[in-house]
Design a protein around this motif. Structure first.
Motif, PDB file in Angstrom:
ATOM      1  N   ARG A 181       0.833  -1.214   0.000  1.00 26.48           N
ATOM      2  CA  ARG A 181       0.000   0.000   0.000  1.00 26.48           C
ATOM      3  C   ARG A 181       0.862   1.257   0.000  1.00 26.48           C
ATOM      4  NH1 ARG A 181      -5.548  -0.014   3.045  1.00 26.48           N
ATOM      5  NH2 ARG A 181      -5.984   1.083   1.111  1.00 26.48           N
ATOM      6  N   GLY A 182       0.284   2.338  -0.428  1.00 25.17           N
ATOM      7  CA  GLY A 182       0.913   3.644  -0.265  1.00 25.17           C
ATOM      8  C   GLY A 182       2.282   3.756  -0.895  1.00 25.17           C
ATOM      9  N   VAL A 183       2.452   3.190  -2.082  1.00 26.69           N
ATOM     10  CA  VAL A 183       3.751   3.298  -2.769  1.00 26.69           C
ATOM     11  C   VAL A 183       3.758   4.646  -3.509  1.00 26.69           C
ATOM     12  CG1 VAL A 183       5.300   2.281  -4.460  1.00 26.69           C
ATOM     13  CG2 VAL A 183       3.877   0.796  -3.027  1.00 26.69           C
ATOM     14  N   ALA A 184       4.646   5.514  -3.091  1.00 21.63           N
ATOM     15  CA  ALA A 184       4.644   6.865  -3.661  1.00 21.63           C
ATOM     16  C   ALA A 184       6.049   7.444  -3.663  1.00 21.63           C
ATOM     17  CB  ALA A 184       3.710   7.772  -2.856  1.00 21.63           C
ATOM     18  N   VAL A 185       6.420   8.007  -4.790  1.00 24.28           N
ATOM     19  CA  VAL A 185       7.721   8.668  -4.934  1.00 24.28           C
ATOM     20  C   VAL A 185       7.453  10.107  -5.358  1.00 24.28           C
ATOM     21  CG1 VAL A 185       9.915   8.663  -6.190  1.00 24.28           C
ATOM     22  CG2 VAL A 185       8.820   6.486  -5.606  1.00 24.28           C
ATOM     23  N   GLU A 186       8.138  11.020  -4.727  1.00 31.97           N
ATOM     24  CA  GLU A 186       7.989  12.429  -5.094  1.00 31.97           C
ATOM     25  C   GLU A 186       8.249  12.598  -6.596  1.00 31.97           C
ATOM     26  OE1 GLU A 186       9.420  15.530  -2.165  1.00 31.97           O
ATOM     27  OE2 GLU A 186      10.752  15.882  -3.867  1.00 31.97           O
ATOM     28  N   ALA A 187       7.461  13.441  -7.244  1.00 30.65           N
ATOM     29  CA  ALA A 187       7.467  13.498  -8.713  1.00 30.65           C
ATOM     30  C   ALA A 187       8.860  13.693  -9.307  1.00 30.65           C
ATOM     31  CB  ALA A 187       6.523  14.596  -9.185  1.00 30.65           C
ATOM     32  N   ARG A 188       9.639  14.594  -8.745  1.00 26.88           N
ATOM     33  CA  ARG A 188      10.918  14.868  -9.418  1.00 26.88           C
ATOM     34  C   ARG A 188      11.986  13.820  -9.143  1.00 26.88           C
ATOM     35  NH1 ARG A 188      13.951  18.682  -5.746  1.00 26.88           N
ATOM     36  NH2 ARG A 188      12.765  18.562  -3.827  1.00 26.88           N
ATOM     37  N   LEU A 189      11.676  12.831  -8.296  1.00 22.46           N
ATOM     38  CA  LEU A 189      12.659  11.770  -8.035  1.00 22.46           C
ATOM     39  C   LEU A 189      12.230  10.425  -8.627  1.00 22.46           C
ATOM     40  CD1 LEU A 189      13.757  12.655  -4.416  1.00 22.46           C
ATOM     41  CD2 LEU A 189      15.013  13.008  -6.537  1.00 22.46           C
ATOM     42  N   ARG A 190      11.248  10.463  -9.505  1.00 24.68           N
ATOM     43  CA  ARG A 190      10.823   9.209 -10.143  1.00 24.68           C
ATOM     44  C   ARG A 190      11.821   8.809 -11.217  1.00 24.68           C
ATOM     45  NH1 ARG A 190       4.535  11.109 -10.306  1.00 24.68           N
ATOM     46  NH2 ARG A 190       4.378  11.172  -8.028  1.00 24.68           N
ATOM     47  N   GLY A 191      11.902   7.510 -11.453  1.00 23.97           N
ATOM     48  CA  GLY A 191      12.782   7.015 -12.502  1.00 23.97           C
ATOM     49  C   GLY A 191      14.202   6.719 -12.022  1.00 23.97           C
ATOM     50  N   TYR A 192      14.431   6.827 -10.727  1.00 23.62           N
ATOM     51  CA  TYR A 192      15.773   6.550 -10.180  1.00 23.62           C
ATOM     52  C   TYR A 192      15.846   5.192  -9.471  1.00 23.62           C
ATOM     53  CZ  TYR A 192      17.060  11.422 -11.013  1.00 23.62           C
ATOM     54  OH  TYR A 192      17.338  12.627 -11.604  1.00 23.62           O
ATOM     55  N   GLY A 193      14.780   4.442  -9.512  1.00 22.10           N
ATOM     56  CA  GLY A 193      14.818   3.119  -8.896  1.00 22.10           C
ATOM     57  C   GLY A 193      14.330   3.083  -7.451  1.00 22.10           C
ATOM     58  N   LEU A 194      13.841   4.219  -6.947  1.00 26.19           N
ATOM     59  CA  LEU A 194      13.380   4.220  -5.539  1.00 26.19           C
ATOM     60  C   LEU A 194      12.137   3.344  -5.365  1.00 26.19           C
ATOM     61  CD1 LEU A 194      13.881   7.985  -4.591  1.00 26.19           C
ATOM     62  CD2 LEU A 194      15.356   6.045  -4.064  1.00 26.19           C
ATOM     63  N   GLY A 195      11.212   3.452  -6.303  1.00 19.58           N
ATOM     64  CA  GLY A 195       9.991   2.640  -6.219  1.00 19.58           C
ATOM     65  C   GLY A 195      10.327   1.164  -6.231  1.00 19.58           C
ATOM     66  N   ARG A 196      11.191   0.776  -7.155  1.00 23.56           N
ATOM     67  CA  ARG A 196      11.587  -0.637  -7.243  1.00 23.56           C
ATOM     68  C   ARG A 196      12.232  -1.104  -5.931  1.00 23.56           C
ATOM     69  NH1 ARG A 196      13.383  -4.230 -11.217  1.00 23.56           N
ATOM     70  NH2 ARG A 196      13.334  -2.728 -12.916  1.00 23.56           N
ATOM     71  N   LEU A 197      13.135  -0.298  -5.399  1.00 25.81           N
ATOM     72  CA  LEU A 197      13.831  -0.665  -4.161  1.00 25.81           C
ATOM     73  C   LEU A 197      12.836  -0.859  -3.008  1.00 25.81           C
ATOM     74  CD1 LEU A 197      16.482  -0.945  -2.481  1.00 25.81           C
ATOM     75  CD2 LEU A 197      16.314   1.513  -2.080  1.00 25.81           C
ATOM     76  N   LEU A 198      11.928   0.082  -2.865  1.00 25.86           N
ATOM     77  CA  LEU A 198      10.979  -0.002  -1.745  1.00 25.86           C
ATOM     78  C   LEU A 198      10.065  -1.220  -1.887  1.00 25.86           C
ATOM     79  CD1 LEU A 198      10.018   3.751  -1.222  1.00 25.86           C
ATOM     80  CD2 LEU A 198      11.606   2.354   0.100  1.00 25.86           C
ATOM     81  N   VAL A 199       9.582  -1.460  -3.098  1.00 24.98           N
ATOM     82  CA  VAL A 199       8.700  -2.624  -3.284  1.00 24.98           C
ATOM     83  C   VAL A 199       9.475  -3.912  -3.026  1.00 24.98           C
ATOM     84  CG1 VAL A 199       7.355  -3.940  -4.978  1.00 24.98           C
ATOM     85  CG2 VAL A 199       7.109  -1.447  -4.843  1.00 24.98           C
ATOM     86  N   LYS A 200      10.706  -3.964  -3.515  1.00 21.69           N
ATOM     87  CA  LYS A 200      11.521  -5.174  -3.303  1.00 21.69           C
ATOM     88  C   LYS A 200      11.700  -5.445  -1.794  1.00 21.69           C
ATOM     89  CE  LYS A 200      14.895  -8.230  -4.411  1.00 21.69           C
ATOM     90  NZ  LYS A 200      14.920  -8.907  -3.121  1.00 21.69           N
ATOM     91  N   LEU A 201      12.000  -4.398  -1.043  1.00 19.21           N
ATOM     92  CA  LEU A 201      12.194  -4.581   0.406  1.00 19.21           C
ATOM     93  C   LEU A 201      10.891  -4.993   1.093  1.00 19.21           C
ATOM     94  CD1 LEU A 201      14.572  -1.553   1.076  1.00 19.21           C
ATOM     95  CD2 LEU A 201      15.177  -3.987   1.192  1.00 19.21           C
ATOM     96  N   CYS A 202       9.780  -4.449   0.619  1.00 17.82           N
ATOM     97  CA  CYS A 202       8.472  -4.857   1.170  1.00 17.82           C
ATOM     98  C   CYS A 202       8.214  -6.335   0.882  1.00 17.82           C
ATOM     99  CB  CYS A 202       7.356  -4.009   0.549  1.00 17.82           C
ATOM    100  SG  CYS A 202       7.238  -2.354   1.230  1.00 17.82           S
ATOM    101  N   LEU A 203       8.496  -6.773  -0.330  1.00 14.77           N
ATOM    102  CA  LEU A 203       8.271  -8.183  -0.686  1.00 14.77           C
ATOM    103  C   LEU A 203       9.180  -9.095   0.150  1.00 14.77           C
ATOM    104  CD1 LEU A 203       7.981  -7.889  -4.583  1.00 14.77           C
ATOM    105  CD2 LEU A 203       6.118  -8.063  -2.920  1.00 14.77           C
ATOM    106  N   ASP A 204      10.409  -8.663   0.364  1.00  9.88           N
ATOM    107  CA  ASP A 204      11.326  -9.443   1.210  1.00  9.88           C
ATOM    108  C   ASP A 204      10.752  -9.600   2.614  1.00  9.88           C
ATOM    109  OD1 ASP A 204      13.130  -9.679  -0.831  1.00  9.88           O
ATOM    110  OD2 ASP A 204      14.580  -8.244  -0.041  1.00  9.88           O
ATOM    111  N   HIS A 205      10.190  -8.516   3.129  1.00 11.72           N
ATOM    112  CA  HIS A 205       9.612  -8.563   4.480  1.00 11.72           C
ATOM    113  C   HIS A 205       8.468  -9.582   4.525  1.00 11.72           C
ATOM    114  CE1 HIS A 205       8.065  -7.228   8.351  1.00 11.72           C
ATOM    115  NE2 HIS A 205       6.881  -7.069   7.790  1.00 11.72           N
TER     116      HIS A 205
END
Ligand SMILES: CC(C)(COP(=O)(O)OP(=O)(O)OC[C@H]1O[C@@H](n2cnc3c(N)ncnc32)[C@H](O)[C@@H]1OP(=O)(O)O)[C@@H](O)C(=O)NCCC(=O)NCCS
Length: 144
Positions: free
Chosen positions: A61-85
């Motif tokens: 839930r609540g996966v959100a990246v500030e607009a100007r920082l999209r495309g740097y892999g932050l979303g992928r990293l956060l989702v990956k860590l959530c899935l690991d958990h």
């Protein structure tokens, strides 16, 4: 976390930015800070799919990246860590309700949707997809 959720996902509406399982002990909240400000967030909580009573299903839930920082892999990293958990907690399936504009993001990460898209009463302007990700089962060691 809540201000970014509101801004990115809820058109600035603060009243609906708290989710049902936010306070559960097993819920994981992640945030990326930049200059002491939160710029990306994601949450995963134990929650069965609609119509299911399984305890090994986890909702992203609540996966959100500030607009100007999209495309740097932050979303992928956060989702990956959530899935690991979720996997570490014994989860077998992760799921999310993805808006149409984020569907490709989740597909890139290995999520799939099988049901037709739907609308939420609160967001009649947006199409959503229930997307699933089967969590890998830990390989059992056969030593000895
Ligand atoms: C969707 C969102 C979380 C993606 O975060 P991000 O940090 O920009 O994504 P990443 O940089 O980690 O991208 C990972 C991969 O997904 C792809 N991707 C990212 N956003 C995408 C999108 N909207 N559609 C299709 N693919 C997308 C990237 O190209 C990248 O692929 P690659 O590794 O093959 O190059 C971000 O755009 C966002 O906050 N959007 C608004 C809120 C939202 O829709 N959240 C999802 C809730 S349903």
């Amino acid at each position: 976390m809540f201000p970014l959720r509101s801004e990115v996902l809820l058109d600035g509406k603060a009243e609906s930015c708290r989710f049902r399982h936010d306070e559960n002990d097993s819920t994981l909240h992640l945030a990326v800070y930049r200059n002491e400000r939160i710029v990306a967030v994601a949450t995963i909580c134990q929650e069965s799919l609609p119509g299911s009573e399984r305890h090994d299903e986890w909702r992203l839930r609540g996966v959100a990246v500030e607009a100007r920082l999209r495309g740097y892999g932050l979303g992928r990293l956060l989702v990956k860590l959530c899935l690991d958990h979720a996997q570490n907690e014994g989860g077998r399936l992760a799921w999310c309700t993805a808006r149409e504009s984020a569907r490709g993001f989740y597909e890139t990460l290995g999520f799939a949707s099988s049901a037709p898209p739907f609308q939420l009463p609160s967001r009649g302007d947006v199409l959503f997809h229930e997307m699933h990700y089967v969590l890998p089962v830990e390989a059992v060691s056969k030593t000895g």
